[in-house]
Design a protein around this motif. Sequence first.
Motif, PDB file in Angstrom:
ATOM      1  N   ARG A   1      -7.110  -5.025   4.833  1.00 15.88           N
ATOM      2  CA  ARG A   1      -6.048  -4.041   4.623  1.00 15.88           C
ATOM      3  C   ARG A   1      -5.590  -3.367   5.905  1.00 15.88           C
ATOM      4  O   ARG A   1      -4.409  -3.013   6.024  1.00 15.88           O
ATOM      5  CB  ARG A   1      -6.550  -2.989   3.637  1.00 15.88           C
ATOM      6  CG  ARG A   1      -5.471  -2.094   3.071  1.00 15.88           C
ATOM      7  CD  ARG A   1      -5.984  -1.395   1.842  1.00 15.88           C
ATOM      8  NE  ARG A   1      -5.007  -0.526   1.222  1.00 15.88           N
ATOM      9  CZ  ARG A   1      -5.163   0.052   0.038  1.00 15.88           C
ATOM     10  NH1 ARG A   1      -6.277  -0.169  -0.640  1.00 15.88           N
ATOM     11  NH2 ARG A   1      -4.241   0.821  -0.465  1.00 15.88           N
ATOM     12  N   TYR A   2      -6.497  -3.183   6.864  1.00 15.69           N
ATOM     13  CA  TYR A   2      -6.162  -2.362   8.028  1.00 15.69           C
ATOM     14  C   TYR A   2      -6.238  -3.099   9.357  1.00 15.69           C
ATOM     15  O   TYR A   2      -5.737  -2.578  10.350  1.00 15.69           O
ATOM     16  CB  TYR A   2      -7.086  -1.135   8.074  1.00 15.69           C
ATOM     17  CG  TYR A   2      -7.014  -0.305   6.818  1.00 15.69           C
ATOM     18  CD1 TYR A   2      -5.850   0.374   6.482  1.00 15.69           C
ATOM     19  CD2 TYR A   2      -8.098  -0.214   5.954  1.00 15.69           C
ATOM     20  CE1 TYR A   2      -5.765   1.125   5.320  1.00 15.69           C
ATOM     21  CE2 TYR A   2      -8.035   0.542   4.795  1.00 15.69           C
ATOM     22  CZ  TYR A   2      -6.865   1.203   4.480  1.00 15.69           C
ATOM     23  OH  TYR A   2      -6.786   1.936   3.323  1.00 15.69           O
TER      24      TYR A   2
ATOM     25  N   GLN B   1     -12.697   2.896  -0.473  1.00 14.09           N
ATOM     26  CA  GLN B   1     -12.632   4.054   0.428  1.00 14.09           C
ATOM     27  C   GLN B   1     -13.704   5.071   0.042  1.00 14.09           C
ATOM     28  O   GLN B   1     -14.357   5.663   0.908  1.00 14.09           O
ATOM     29  CB  GLN B   1     -11.236   4.685   0.346  1.00 14.09           C
ATOM     30  CG  GLN B   1     -10.120   3.782   0.841  1.00 14.09           C
ATOM     31  CD  GLN B   1      -8.752   4.392   0.665  1.00 14.09           C
ATOM     32  OE1 GLN B   1      -8.607   5.450   0.061  1.00 14.09           O
ATOM     33  NE2 GLN B   1      -7.719   3.731   1.184  1.00 14.09           N
TER      34      GLN B   1
ATOM     35  N   GLU C   1      -4.230   8.202   1.484  1.00 14.88           N
ATOM     36  CA  GLU C   1      -4.204   6.967   2.284  1.00 14.88           C
ATOM     37  C   GLU C   1      -4.000   7.277   3.757  1.00 14.88           C
ATOM     38  O   GLU C   1      -4.673   6.705   4.629  1.00 14.88           O
ATOM     39  CB  GLU C   1      -3.090   6.053   1.754  1.00 14.88           C
ATOM     40  CG  GLU C   1      -2.988   4.719   2.459  1.00 14.88           C
ATOM     41  CD  GLU C   1      -4.152   3.791   2.153  1.00 14.88           C
ATOM     42  OE1 GLU C   1      -4.470   2.944   3.013  1.00 14.88           O
ATOM     43  OE2 GLU C   1      -4.753   3.922   1.065  1.00 14.88           O
TER      44      GLU C   1
ATOM     45  N   ASN D   1      -7.843   6.872  -4.923  1.00 15.78           N
ATOM     46  CA  ASN D   1      -6.918   6.098  -4.093  1.00 15.78           C
ATOM     47  C   ASN D   1      -7.350   4.637  -4.008  1.00 15.78           C
ATOM     48  O   ASN D   1      -6.543   3.731  -4.232  1.00 15.78           O
ATOM     49  CB  ASN D   1      -6.856   6.715  -2.700  1.00 15.78           C
ATOM     50  CG  ASN D   1      -5.653   6.231  -1.925  1.00 15.78           C
ATOM     51  OD1 ASN D   1      -4.520   6.324  -2.392  1.00 15.78           O
ATOM     52  ND2 ASN D   1      -5.878   5.699  -0.735  1.00 15.78           N
ATOM     53  N   HIS D   2      -8.615   4.385  -3.676  1.00 16.72           N
ATOM     54  CA  HIS D   2      -9.205   3.045  -3.751  1.00 16.72           C
ATOM     55  C   HIS D   2     -10.718   3.189  -3.729  1.00 16.72           C
ATOM     56  O   HIS D   2     -11.272   3.929  -2.927  1.00 16.72           O
ATOM     57  CB  HIS D   2      -8.757   2.137  -2.606  1.00 16.72           C
ATOM     58  CG  HIS D   2      -8.966   0.679  -2.911  1.00 16.72           C
ATOM     59  ND1 HIS D   2     -10.210   0.090  -2.917  1.00 16.72           N
ATOM     60  CD2 HIS D   2      -8.090  -0.295  -3.259  1.00 16.72           C
ATOM     61  CE1 HIS D   2     -10.091  -1.188  -3.231  1.00 16.72           C
ATOM     62  NE2 HIS D   2      -8.816  -1.449  -3.451  1.00 16.72           N
TER      63      HIS D   2
ATOM     64  N   VAL E   1       0.850  -1.191   0.000  1.00 14.93           N
ATOM     65  CA  VAL E   1       0.000   0.000   0.000  1.00 14.93           C
ATOM     66  C   VAL E   1       0.883   1.238   0.000  1.00 14.93           C
ATOM     67  O   VAL E   1       1.707   1.431   0.899  1.00 14.93           O
ATOM     68  CB  VAL E   1      -0.946   0.023   1.222  1.00 14.93           C
ATOM     69  CG1 VAL E   1      -1.838   1.247   1.186  1.00 14.93           C
ATOM     70  CG2 VAL E   1      -1.774  -1.250   1.277  1.00 14.93           C
TER      71      VAL E   1
ATOM     72  N   TYR F   1      -7.259   8.799   5.087  1.00 14.35           N
ATOM     73  CA  TYR F   1      -8.321   7.797   5.254  1.00 14.35           C
ATOM     74  C   TYR F   1      -8.067   6.930   6.477  1.00 14.35           C
ATOM     75  O   TYR F   1      -8.995   6.638   7.252  1.00 14.35           O
ATOM     76  CB  TYR F   1      -8.404   6.932   3.995  1.00 14.35           C
ATOM     77  CG  TYR F   1      -9.416   5.806   4.100  1.00 14.35           C
ATOM     78  CD1 TYR F   1     -10.775   6.055   3.938  1.00 14.35           C
ATOM     79  CD2 TYR F   1      -9.010   4.517   4.385  1.00 14.35           C
ATOM     80  CE1 TYR F   1     -11.706   5.028   4.051  1.00 14.35           C
ATOM     81  CE2 TYR F   1      -9.931   3.482   4.494  1.00 14.35           C
ATOM     82  CZ  TYR F   1     -11.274   3.747   4.322  1.00 14.35           C
ATOM     83  OH  TYR F   1     -12.189   2.721   4.435  1.00 14.35           O
ATOM     84  N   LEU F   2      -6.819   6.519   6.663  1.00 19.50           N
ATOM     85  CA  LEU F   2      -6.488   5.676   7.813  1.00 19.50           C
ATOM     86  C   LEU F   2      -6.779   6.402   9.120  1.00 19.50           C
ATOM     87  O   LEU F   2      -7.248   5.798  10.093  1.00 19.50           O
ATOM     88  CB  LEU F   2      -5.003   5.281   7.733  1.00 19.50           C
ATOM     89  CG  LEU F   2      -4.516   4.242   8.730  1.00 19.50           C
ATOM     90  CD1 LEU F   2      -5.315   2.957   8.614  1.00 19.50           C
ATOM     91  CD2 LEU F   2      -3.035   3.953   8.523  1.00 19.50           C
TER      92      LEU F   2
ATOM     93  N   GLU G   1       1.897   4.937   0.614  1.00 15.78           N
ATOM     94  CA  GLU G   1       1.536   5.908   1.651  1.00 15.78           C
ATOM     95  C   GLU G   1       1.271   7.281   1.024  1.00 15.78           C
ATOM     96  O   GLU G   1       2.037   8.228   1.207  1.00 15.78           O
ATOM     97  CB  GLU G   1       2.650   6.000   2.703  1.00 15.78           C
ATOM     98  CG  GLU G   1       2.783   4.791   3.583  1.00 15.78           C
ATOM     99  CD  GLU G   1       1.606   4.644   4.545  1.00 15.78           C
ATOM    100  OE1 GLU G   1       1.166   5.671   5.079  1.00 15.78           O
ATOM    101  OE2 GLU G   1       1.142   3.512   4.739  1.00 15.78           O
ATOM    102  N   THR G   2       0.199   7.383   0.289  1.00 18.45           N
ATOM    103  CA  THR G   2      -0.178   8.673  -0.305  1.00 18.45           C
ATOM    104  C   THR G   2      -0.858   9.547   0.754  1.00 18.45           C
ATOM    105  O   THR G   2      -1.320   9.031   1.786  1.00 18.45           O
ATOM    106  CB  THR G   2      -1.140   8.456  -1.481  1.00 18.45           C
ATOM    107  OG1 THR G   2      -2.320   7.802  -0.986  1.00 18.45           O
ATOM    108  CG2 THR G   2      -0.512   7.583  -2.553  1.00 18.45           C
TER     109      THR G   2
END
Length: 834
Positions: free
Chosen positions: A778-779, A592, A503, A588-589, A497, A506-507, A499-500
């Motif tokens: 993913r998380y 999301q 991203e 980004n995805h 993944v 969102y995290l 790290e934009t």
Amino acid sequence: MEDMEVPLVNNLNDNSDRLRAKGKDVFKDQHKESESSMESPNLEFEYGDTDAITAELSELFSYTEEPEFALNRDYFEEDFRSHARGRRWIDLSPDDRRTYVMRLLDALEVTDRDKRLKVARSILYLAQGVFDECDTEADLLRWSRQNVFLLYDMGIFTALLELLSMEIDNNQACSSAVRKPAISLADSTELRVLLSIMYLMVETIRVQTEDDGPQWRAAREAFKNELAAPLYNGEPFALLLFSMVTKFCSMSAPHFPMKKVLLLLWKTILFTLGGFEELQAMKVLGRERLRLPPLPEDSITVVRAMRAASPPASAMELIEQQQQQKRGRRSRRSAFVDSLEGDSPFPKKQPLVKQDSLDTYNERDPFKNDDVRDDEEDPDDPDGGMEGEVDPLDRDVIIQPPPPLRPPTERVNFPKGLPWAPKVREKDIEHFLETSRNKFIGFTLGNDTETLVGLPRPIHESVKTLKQHKYVSIAEVQMKREEELQQCPLSLGEEEVEETPAEVLYLGMLPNLSQYVIALLKLLLAAAPTSKAKTDSINILADVLPEEMPITVLQSMKLGIDVNRHKEIIVKAISALLLLLLKHFKLNHVYQFEIVSQHLVFANCIPLILKFFNQNIMSYISAKNSICVLDFPHCAVHEMPELTAESLEAGDNAHFCWRNLFSCINLLRILNKLTKWKHSRTMMLVVFKSAPILKRALKVKQAMMQLYVLKLLKIQTKYLGRQWRKSNMKTMSAIYQKVRHRLNDDWAYGNDIDARPWDFQAEECALRESIEKFNGRRYDKNRNGDFAPVDNCLQSVLGQRVDLPDDFHYSYEMWLEREVFSQPIEWEGLLQEP
């Protein structure tokens, strides 16, 4: 004969009066809108990330804050006089300026709250461009820019961030604000000063100019990375502002200046994630990385090249049009009597027709003969197909075309063809082949789109055409990849993944995402012009109401304009913020994006936006809630003229309000994003009766706004019924001309309605399941414990180092006695089968 005609016409007029009375207030509003729309010019509006820099800076300050500008200057000069010894700020050398800013930075560390506020006001005066030493607005902006880069270079932003965190956690101020019956500007003085400095820094550094040297360009990139990185308590700066929004909406901090918080949050997201042009560039790079074909066109360029269309006829126009047609027929029958008497009491009138209504290129329909076109001149007439056979005596009266409303030479100057290249999805090709195979062969081949054996030659040509226009989106590739990762977690391994900034954001937002979305929609509802004040609603006027309420009519008018302007700015900031989040998360995805959009739908965002547009939208867009002489930076460098009621009512000379038109387009784009390819949400538009609301929004003669209205009408056209389509043929033509075509999309006829049952819960639950699987994979780091390898070697298991507590050796012997030696062990039981 004349005496016979008068009662007939009177009867018609009586009937029309009853119709008007029956239409309640809606027809009156539509009539006013139609009169204004017939005269309204094309709006010279260019959509972008933001308005001009002066407009963006002026919207930060309320008109009630204007007296504080002099306070900032006085505190600065009081402290600066002792340091500069008679010199002005603009006369100092760069080193002297740095020395003085360092002195202010040290003074921010004092414990005395009042002294800190004075220092903060001095810094705000520097960020405002030391306006007392400037003669023009250009000078003020130039010095403001220089000072802001100096402040950032000296570390002022980090110090302000610490002070802001202290003010947010100031429980004493929060509890005192909760107990107060009425909150005013005085309750948020420290927060407003801090947020104003931070906004001026973010907005000034964000905007890039040609004069910026390499040092400033490097500072811009460093500041951008600093704001996007999780440096502030392990999370990006935007999350601190989001926490302020939720705290305010939960009524635990009602004194927070929400307009400044939302403006700063929007500009922070815009700066760190990028605007619409950066999004387009990232999309092109993303498609190259996935080895997808390039985009067929640049959507920003296409939309900017579009022309606005004339709005469709309103209900009142249609009723009057029917009357005029009937009067025209009757006047034709009495023509002989009129010729004998000289002057007819019923002059022959042409039907009131809006020519070229919603016709972008003013082209004739290529599928119709020129002789038949005049019969179709008024397809918006709902009774046109129900009046029966026309009397031959009247035929020339009705068919005769009205005189042109504009010179015919304009018709040849517009571009030919459709603005968008058509697109086809992979599943559209699969569906087409499945239908064709069932029809001609009797069985299907699943998802096979290559085998065409047994199908007739025209089907081969159709498939070839569909494949030529096939478009694979980044979202489709991401969903396919996610499905593979879910099916084969071990063989495909861990996903890398990137790290934009999106991203990281969102995290950080994920744990409290629903709270953030609900809080933003609450503020949008409170600021909407159609909302009515309720006792339990949140008070968004805490940072605009003065301590002493106005006592004169002029003061009341000024405060009323300020309050309306305040609400408009809040709507502008929230709409732009939500649109940016949706677009960046989708790139980004896609999942999301889906979780944010689902939270918006569940929080009633769709009816909220429709409620926003259920007003006289022309009045909202042309509202003049601004006082030019009080706008920053104008008010800081010019002498203040005497305000009168006439000058307050006059406003500016623009035909529209930039921020209101910007907000409307953003809300329409959000609505499009929520409903695109979502059958159940499209049906929500139908259930909420959005078609007449959206059709009224077409009266705004701005091409981009009309495009997104037509997109929303297109996706629900098939569900509105044949009569609606028949009565709105000009709108249908505009959809054909302006909106992108999907080659298999049966949007204009609605033949496949019965095959699509509406099950909102099932669709949303299936989507939520996919989203939760994505977030879990993913998380959720603990989720992969089931797939971890097991060590079966006795030696390695016993040889593993186990971390024991420090006091374990004190009680080790007692533990052995209690848990091991005193417990009877039946070794024979191990040999027995269970």
